[in-house]
Design a protein around this motif. Structure first.
Motif, PDB file in Angstrom:
ATOM      1  N   PRO A   1       2.537   7.206   4.382  1.00 40.43           N
ATOM      2  CA  PRO A   1       1.871   8.363   3.798  1.00 40.43           C
ATOM      3  C   PRO A   1       0.368   8.400   4.091  1.00 40.43           C
ATOM      4  N   GLN A   2      -0.188   7.298   4.566  1.00 34.36           N
ATOM      5  CA  GLN A   2      -1.644   7.249   4.700  1.00 34.36           C
ATOM      6  C   GLN A   2      -2.147   7.497   6.109  1.00 34.36           C
TER       7      GLN A   2
ATOM      8  N   GLU B   1       5.688   7.281 -12.013  1.00 32.33           N
ATOM      9  CA  GLU B   1       5.562   6.371 -10.871  1.00 32.33           C
ATOM     10  C   GLU B   1       5.343   4.932 -11.340  1.00 32.33           C
TER      11      GLU B   1
ATOM     12  N   ALA C   1       0.742   4.195  -2.804  1.00 37.53           N
ATOM     13  CA  ALA C   1       0.020   5.371  -2.311  1.00 37.53           C
ATOM     14  C   ALA C   1       0.159   6.563  -3.260  1.00 37.53           C
ATOM     15  N   ALA C   2       1.386   6.824  -3.696  1.00 35.78           N
ATOM     16  CA  ALA C   2       1.602   8.004  -4.529  1.00 35.78           C
ATOM     17  C   ALA C   2       0.931   7.843  -5.896  1.00 35.78           C
TER      18      ALA C   2
ATOM     19  N   ARG D   1       3.279  12.497 -13.614  1.00 35.27           N
ATOM     20  CA  ARG D   1       3.811  11.811 -12.432  1.00 35.27           C
ATOM     21  C   ARG D   1       3.259  10.385 -12.331  1.00 35.27           C
TER      22      ARG D   1
ATOM     23  N   PRO E   1       9.792   5.470  -0.942  1.00 29.58           N
ATOM     24  CA  PRO E   1       9.954   4.554   0.199  1.00 29.58           C
ATOM     25  C   PRO E   1      11.359   3.961   0.309  1.00 29.58           C
TER      26      PRO E   1
ATOM     27  N   VAL F   1       3.200  11.926   0.637  1.00 32.92           N
ATOM     28  CA  VAL F   1       2.993  10.749  -0.200  1.00 32.92           C
ATOM     29  C   VAL F   1       4.092  10.622  -1.254  1.00 32.92           C
ATOM     30  N   SER F   2       4.725  11.739  -1.580  1.00 35.07           N
ATOM     31  CA  SER F   2       5.733  11.710  -2.648  1.00 35.07           C
ATOM     32  C   SER F   2       7.093  11.217  -2.185  1.00 35.07           C
TER      33      SER F   2
ATOM     34  N   ALA G   1       0.822  -1.218   0.000  1.00 32.21           N
ATOM     35  CA  ALA G   1       0.000   0.000   0.000  1.00 32.21           C
ATOM     36  C   ALA G   1       0.851   1.261   0.000  1.00 32.21           C
ATOM     37  N   VAL G   2       1.990   1.206   0.685  1.00 30.91           N
ATOM     38  CA  VAL G   2       2.854   2.395   0.734  1.00 30.91           C
ATOM     39  C   VAL G   2       3.430   2.678  -0.650  1.00 30.91           C
ATOM     40  N   GLU G   3       3.869   1.624  -1.322  1.00 28.44           N
ATOM     41  CA  GLU G   3       4.438   1.803  -2.652  1.00 28.44           C
ATOM     42  C   GLU G   3       3.396   2.372  -3.614  1.00 28.44           C
TER      43      GLU G   3
ATOM     44  N   ARG H   1       9.763  10.683  -5.198  1.00 29.87           N
ATOM     45  CA  ARG H   1       9.590   9.454  -5.978  1.00 29.87           C
ATOM     46  C   ARG H   1       9.881   9.666  -7.457  1.00 29.87           C
ATOM     47  N   VAL H   2       9.301  10.757  -8.002  1.00 30.57           N
ATOM     48  CA  VAL H   2       9.324  10.861  -9.458  1.00 30.57           C
ATOM     49  C   VAL H   2       9.801  12.202  -9.979  1.00 30.57           C
TER      50      VAL H   2
ATOM     51  N   TYR I   1      -2.479   8.789  -5.442  1.00 30.91           N
ATOM     52  CA  TYR I   1      -2.564  10.217  -5.136  1.00 30.91           C
ATOM     53  C   TYR I   1      -2.399  11.051  -6.412  1.00 30.91           C
ATOM     54  N   TYR I   2      -1.383  10.705  -7.206  1.00 28.13           N
ATOM     55  CA  TYR I   2      -1.156  11.481  -8.432  1.00 28.13           C
ATOM     56  C   TYR I   2      -2.342  11.325  -9.387  1.00 28.13           C
TER      57      TYR I   2
ATOM     58  N   ARG J   1       7.782   5.398   5.933  1.00 26.52           N
ATOM     59  CA  ARG J   1       6.835   4.700   5.061  1.00 26.52           C
ATOM     60  C   ARG J   1       5.429   4.793   5.617  1.00 26.52           C
TER      61      ARG J   1
END
Lengths: 681, 764
Positions: B120-121, A78, A61-62, A74, B98, B94-95, A57-59, B151-152, A65-66, B118
């Motif tokens: 974000p939620q 991602e 999440a973004a 993004r 991890p 969130v960005s 879920a953490v991986e 992240r990106v 979100y994006y 880790r």
């Protein structure tokens, strides 16, 4: 008669002493193997952490979100990142759908966590899950909860004296990385209480020898070394200290352990029955003497007593034991003092000393049996303190000493208390049949004019002890006199090993049984208890032997013995033997089903590991016929089908599982099947 | 044979003997450790008391790619000895990538472990055991360092999206041992409410609010100083609270008017100051004394007695990122807790607070020199630069681009003194370090190679400062409690004795006590301040228009007041954010503005003179803003009276008294507005002469005063006078330019007119 009784008692002690000496570390080494033998250093291999095959879920999440924010550039980046990290990553179907949001505040759970209210946590989690369908506590909370529960359970078990449970729980600790050292110390104390020196070794090594960068503070190392003095010989500890002395500050601090090591040297010397221990240097003894003198240190005084006793310097031994005992009466110094007096042919003094401190003996009275028996052997005409007689009787039952039971039986017989005498002789024969006990029973029956009993005894023992029955006619009735009243053996007075077993002191239980075994063969019942004690301590071979002895002895609880034997075979993964056992011996239905189900699971697991998927399925199917199947086994079933090419069946099982439990393993299985079937998500 | 038997028996006994011997050798076993081992064995000794950090939420936020925070907590000797675990509950942007995102924690300089970032939620709580021996009785410092990457997005601006917020309610030190329930120092660990505030509830008697509030002033301020928390909120209530916070009882059971429950509590308490843990982060504090003198004496006795270690051990804290600029000297960043570490991200950032004296006069008469020592790695892209920001505004920069890397040795960057204000100034050193690879931002090509190294020898050279106190100045008020931070009496005036007004007044007083570092001699006055009194006053009003702050009058010959320059622009700004009912309410000024916007004439249809006049005015404003380090939006934003929720301002009265006034339309507005104003994020950033909380979006508008009044000079040295003159002229650049022109004109006149006519006398 007197000599033979003493010899029997001391023989038992010898066996225990040797056993303890062996367990006290001569077999176990504190020094890690690779450190002990530098020439055979094994090059450490890099341990590769298993990579998760799917993003959590953490991986993700973004990505969600994006997508929600409409940041498409993004989103693409991602996705690219996730694809690199998780080969085979597929975009979630619900990426552009409203994501399920769980704005569940876990604070109440943490508050309950702080209060160690595990029942409350369970209730709160259930309620939150009901209020938020699909929610479950965060992984972190679950991990922390498991950890906290472990600590709670360990401390609760430890304060309840359930050291076996502490040891069982302690298996979840990794001594090499554990930072909560007090838990490791608790575990060590539990191992010590169970006499499990071998089990202590990895714990000690985990604390003392850690990888660079993860070492514990010097204070912890020092305290641990001080503990180790109790459990390991000084020679072993000196090796450890030499290895740890690379750190100058620690090396300096470890010099403070010198006196402890000297004490251990003296203790090892005093306890060395084999005569291999070196005689402590006079300077070392002097240091302990100084401590004993100046500090009025009772423990050091007692230690010196044992040391001089070993050197046969009986006067010195008596002096030091008496100093210790006068300073603070304790059972250890009393024991030393009575032994010193006994060896100096001052048995009457020894008896006076013990009889004036009966309250001190407590549940250790059986270790003073010889001294307590003194008036029963020498003063048949004299009245014995009823309290002493009661304590003696209790100690006899606790230790199941057949010889002393005969002794007290004769005392009762001579005092014309034939009922009590008969009961004690019968108890002695129950523990160990001998000429004395048979003779006592027969004479008591004669005096009670119970000819039927005499005939029964003759039928039973006449062939073995013909002279006993031949001499019966010549027997003269005892005159009786001023002997005190002797009660019959108490029916509720359990043997010490049974008490130890019930209190989960399995180490003590085995020691008690060994003591009894030293005096003769163990009964089938005792063998049964011995089997359970060994099984609890994971001594599987010994447990198997004990259960087999119990079965061979036609133990009353044959089903228990058979069940125990089955469990010990299961734990050793001897499924073939178990199968043969179940086929050959009848066992109660519930237990047979339980053993068979576990056996089939082991066979299925073993087959799966060897990629024999058909056998896996066969065993799982057989198991399913007798017991419900947990999720993990069903997943194995699904994977077995997958490997056998039964993709539809495998997919159906995973899909069904996915409906029941939210487990990433199911999703991974489905993804793999879809991939193999060429189905695009 | 018998010997052998005997010796064998010894094996059992000697083990016991050895155990006993060890236990009776105290010199060999560290007593603290032995006790730790035995204490932790019993479940009853493991209540796991959570000791919160003193810092407020904004101080627990780690921003950017590499950030450090220092948090503190207080332990009793027993708690320090028995140890425990550090609990860090956090959530993050969130960005944040991890992989490799890590928060490193150390306690009192000892590293205790890293935790992956880790979460974000949701708020995720993690615990790190603290090995025995690392903790000290008193204040302990936790250093948190977050290292996190995007992240990106590899752009510089994306680094600002990265944050990790430590939760102030559930984070702290999880002690193995609960403090003694009656230990006074245990009040330091009081819990925070769900609104992340530390609440002190003063328990009052029915109908005696004013009396009890007046009596509690010293106690409340003392508690504030002990706690050292910026998120304090004082409330007045007649009953004890149920949640976290301090319930403060002041008085004696003989005090008339008490309700039975309060009387019971007071009668059961010992004389003097006492405290009792009530569970769930709630502490009952009782100051028992028959009269004001007894209460003061009891408070002093407690502060000099059992509470003395709390105050005394604060100085033993490890370095905090604060620099005192009250004297001229050089200060290296190492002294402010900065530790040299290679930086491998794109936007390096380190910050510290520079505390200016309260009578510091900002101006362009000097600068603080930042002496940079460091280096960049080769391969940085064009655009690499060092930026220095003061109070969120860029003050100076220096280009770092060099393909072969740059080495900085005592490279001086001047930070104009005008960029600072009295009190706490936040200084940030940023290094933007782009590389060519950042353009592609390929996740497979990420590199952890260092890009920048700022040495801890980097320092600030602080010059002599021009010193004269001036008014109004909210920055010196909130950060140094100026002008209340002296021993002069202070009237705490509320227009009516209501719980809301008193709550606001006493909360503000406690904030000022924190800023000044000692309790202020406040005297509660219900009603209006005495205009004829020379005593400084802190005035809280709700609906009292007589006491409402008047706009600062235009300075004589000064520049026009900000916000009145361009009504059209202002109107458009307001209308753009006017979404709340209040903002869209009928307002003649707004209507007029809207009408003017709609009917505005095109520029090319205006007359030539109007256009020239507008251009000159625009240029003048621009120069003015540049000189004052102001933003365009800030200088131009105006406030409609109906949109003002709460206003904080300062006024000097005829008798020389300074009135600091908080006004609102009603008590509800007062509480809502001060709730925003007292938020630690906003409170520390107040500046200028007047602050207004807007009803429409709860933002705070600060206004630069058009003129100041000055306190009498205390430093009459020639140097200070020279600096003051220079500062004043830098503030009045027109006069400065006029004087220059006058001198040049005079010289020209002398040279071109007088000299030819009078001639030059030569000495022969």
């Amino acid at each position: 008669m007197k000599k033979s009784l003493l010899s029997a008692t001391f023989l038992a002690r010898t066996t225990i002493g040797l056993m303890m000496a062996t367990q006290s570390g001569f077999a176990a080494s504190l020094v890690p193997e690779k450190l002990a033998a530098p020439s055979t250093t094994i090059e450490a291999k890099a341990v590769v952490e298993p990579e998760a095959s799917a993003p959590d879920a953490v991986e993700l999440a973004a990505l969600y979100y994006y997508a929600k924010e409409g940041q498409m550039e993004r989103v693409e980046r991602e996705k690219k990142r996730l694809s690199l990290k998780f080969p085979g990553f597929v975009e979630p179907e619900d990426l552009f759908q409203p994501e399920p949001e769980f704005s569940v505040d876990e604070t109440p759970l943490w508050q309950l966590y702080d209060a160690d209210d595990f029942a409350g946590i369970e209730a709160a989690v259930t309620q939150l899950a009901l209020d938020n369908p699909g929610w479950q506590p965060s992984q972190d909370f679950r991990d922390k909860l498991a950890r906290r529960k472990l600590r709670f359970d360990m401390t609760t078990a430890e304060s309840a004296g359930d050291t076996a449970q502490v040891m069982a729980l302690g298996k979840a600790l990794d001594p090499q990385t554990e930072m909560e050292v007090d838990l490791l110390w608790t575990l060590i104390a539990a191992c010590r209480s169970q006499g499990q020196t071998e089990a202590m070794v990895p714990v000690y090594q985990g604390i003392l020898f850690r990888k660079p960068g993860t070492e514990l503070p010097d204070d912890v190392v020092m305290t641990t070394l001080q503990m180790a003095v109790q459990d390991f010989p000084a020679k072993e500890l000196r090796k450890v200290i030499a290895l740890l002395s690379e750190k100058p500050e620690l090396a300096d601090r470890m010099k403070d352990l010198t006196l402890d090591l000297v004490r251990r040297d003296i203790a090892d010397f005093a306890a060395d029955a084999a005569g291999v221990a070196e005689t402590p240097a006079p300077e070392a003894v002097l240091a302990v003497r100084r401590s004993a003198d100046l500090g009025h240190n009772g423990a050091d005084q007692t230690l010196l007593g044992w040391y001089y006793l070993k050197l046969d310097r009986l006067d010195d031994a008596e002096t030091w034991f008496r100093k210790a005992f006068d300073g603070k009466p304790q059972i250890e110094s009393l024991k030393g003092l009575t032994l010193s007096l006994d060896r100096a042919n001052k048995r009457d003094q020894a008896f006076l000393l013990v009889s004036s401190h009966l309250d001190l003996l407590g549940d250790k009275a059986d270790t003073f049996l010889d001294i307590l028996s003194y008036p029963f052997q020498t003063a048949s005409e004299a009245t014995i303190d009823p309290k002493l007689a009661e304590l003696y009787a209790k100690a006899i039952q606790s230790s199941q000493s057949a010889d002393h039971a005969v002794l007290i039986g004769w005392y009762a017989y001579n005092g014309r208390q034939f009922e009590a005498a008969k009961a004690w002789f019968a108890k002695s024969a129950e523990w160990k049949v001998g000429e004395d006990s048979v003779k006592g029973m027969a004479l008591s029956a004669v005096q009670m004019k119970d000819t039927g009993e005499v005939e029964a005894l003759k039928t039973r023992f006449g062939a073995t002890y013909p002279q006993v029955f031949a001499e019966l006619k010549k027997a003269v009735a005892p005159k009786g006199g001023s002997t005190g009243t002797v009660g019959e053996p108490a029916h509720d007075n359990q043997a010490r090993y049974v008490v130890s077993f019930r209190n989960k002191r399995y180490g003590d239980c085995l020691a008690d049984l060994e003591r009894i075994a030293a005096r003769g063969n163990l009964s089938a019942e005792a063998q049964l208890i011995r089997g359970w004690c060994h099984l609890e301590l994971n001594h599987l071979a010994e447990a198997r032997d004990a259960f087999q002895f119990a079965l061979a002895g036609n133990v009353a609880k044959g089903d228990d013995a058979l069940y125990g034997l089955g469990l010990s075979l299961l734990r050793a993964h001897m499924t073939g033997d178990l199968e043969a056992l179940l086929a050959s011996r009848p066992l109660s239905e519930a237990r047979a089903k339980e053993l068979r189900a576990e056996m089939l699971w082991q066979k299925a697991e073993s087959a799966f590991n060897t990629k024999d998927y058909e056998v896996t399925l066969a065993n799982l199917n057989a198991r399913l016929e007798i017991a419900p199947e947990p999720v993990g086994m069903t997943q194995m079933r699904a994977w077995a089908h997958y490997h056998l090419g039964n993709l539809k069946q495998s997919r159906a099982i995973f899909a069904e599982l996915n409906q029941i439990v939210d487990d990433p393993a199911n999703r991974r299985g489905l993804a793999a099947i879809q991939d193999r079937m060429g189905i695009k998500p | 044979m018998r010997n052998i038997l005997l010796y064998s028996a010894l094996a059992v006994l000697t083990a016991l003997a050895s155990a006993s011997a060890k236990a009776q050798t105290p010199s060999l076993v560290p007593e603290a450790l032995v006790q730790t081992a035995t204490r932790t064995d019993t479940p009853s000794a493991r209540p796991n008391a959570l000791v919160l950090f003193s810092q407020s939420k904004p101080e627990m936020r780690l921003i950017g790619e590499d950030d450090t925070r220092h948090l503190t907590f207080y332990l009793s000797p027993e708690q320090a000895r028995d140890g425990g675990r550090l609990r860090l509950a956090y959530t993050n942007a969130v960005s944040i990538l991890p992989d490799g995102a890590m928060m490193s924690a150390s306690v009192n300089g000892h590293a205790i472990g890293d935790i992956p970032i880790r979460s974000p939620q949701t708020v995720l709580a993690t615990e790190l055991p603290i090995p025995p021996g690392m903790l000290v009785a008193g204040w302990n410092t936790v250093r948190l360092r977050a290292q996190q990457q995007h992240r990106v997005d590899c752009s510089i601006s994306a680094a600002y999206e990265l944050w990790t917020q430590v939760d102030p309610i559930t984070s702290g030190f999880l002690a193995e041992t609960a403090p003694d329930a009656a230990d006074l120092t245990s009040l330091i660990a009081v819990g925070r409410t769900a609104s992340e505030e530390t609440e002190i509830r003063v328990i009052t008697a029915p109908g005696e609010l004013a009396r009890d509030a007046g009596r509690s002033l010293e106690a409340v301020q003392s508690l504030a100083l002990l706690l050292g928390r910026q998120d304090l909120r004082i409330t007045f209530t007649e009953t004890e609270g149920a949640g976290p916070g301090i319930d403060l009882f002041v008085g004696d059971d003989a005090t008339p008017g008490l309700n039975p429950a309060v009387r019971q509590v007071l009668s059961n308490a010992a004389s003097g100051l006492s405290a009792r843990q009530m569970g769930d982060g709630r502490v009952r504090v009782i100051l028992r004394g028959a009269n004001d003198q007894a209460l003061s004496a009891a408070l002093v006795a407690a502060l000099n007695g059992p509470l003395q270690p709390v105050l005394a051990s604060r100085h033993a804290l490890t370095k905090q990122p604060v620099i005192d600029a009250s004297s001229s000297r050089r200060v290296n960043l190492a002294e402010a807790g900065y530790e040299t570490a290679p930086f491998s991200g794109r936007l390096f950032r380190t910050s510290f607070d520079l505390v200016m004296p309260e009578d510091f006069y900002p101006g362009d008469y000097g600068s603080i020199d930042l002496k940079l020592n460091g280096a960049t790695a080769p391969g940085l892209a064009p655009g690499a630069q060092v930026l220095v920001r003061v109070n969120e505004r860029a003050v100076t920069s220096h280009v770092l681009y060099d393909p072969e890397g740059v080495t900085l040795k005592e490279k001086a960057l001047a930070l104009s003194l005008r960029a600072f204000h009295p009190g706490v100034n936040k200084v940030e050193i940023l290094a933007e370090l782009p590389t060519e690879a950042d353009q592609a931002c390929d996740p497979s090509a990420r590199s952890g190679a260092p890009r920048f190294l700022l040495l801890e020898e980097t320092g600030l050279v602080i010059p002599e400062l021009a010193r004269v106190g001036r008014m109004p100045d909210l920055a010196s008020l909130v950060s140094r409690a100026y002008p209340f931070n002296h021993d002069r009496a202070l009237d705490l005036v509320v227009d009516a004795a209501t719980p809301g007004r008193l709550s606001t007044a006493v909360t503000m007083l406690s904030r000022l006590a924190l800023a000044s570092g000692h309790p202020l001699p406040g005297h509660l006055v219900i009603g209006s301040p005495d205009p004829s009194s020379a005593t400084n006053a802190l005035v809280i009003t709700a609906g009292n228009h007589d006491l409402a702050m008047t706009d600062t009058p235009p300075a004589k010959g000064g520049r026009p007041a900000a916000g009145r320059i361009d009504g059209l622009t202002t109107a458009s700004v307001v209308s753009s954010s006017a979404t709340s009912p209040a903002a869209t309410s009928s307002d003649s000024e707004a209507l007029l503005n809207a009408f003017q916007v709609q009917t505005a004439m095109d520029a090319d249809r205006m007359s030539w003179t109007t256009r020239v006049s507008s251009a000159i005015q625009h240029i003048t404003e621009m120069v003015d803003r540049w000189l004052q380090y102001q933003d365009v939006t800030e200088a131009q934003r105006a406030i409609r009276p109906a949109d003002a929720l709460v206003t904080l301002g300062q006024d000097r009265r005829a008798e020389g008294a300074i009135w600091t006034v908080v006004t609102a339309e009603n008590e509800a507005d007062l509480l809502r507005g001060t709730g925003v104003l007292f938020d630690p994020t906003h409170w520390g950033a107040l500046k200028g002469g007047k602050a207004t909380v807007l009803r429409s979006d709860l933002s705070i508008i600060t206004e630069t005063p058009v003129a100041f009044t000055f306190y009498p000079l205390t430093d009459l040295s020639l140097g200070n006078l020279r600096r003051l003159a220079a500062a004043w002229l830098s503030d009045h650049f027109a006069i400065y330019v006029g004087l220059i022109l006058l001198f040049i004109g005079g010289f020209g006149l002398w040279l071109g007119y007088i000299v030819p006519r009078k001639g030059v006398r030569t000495v022969e």
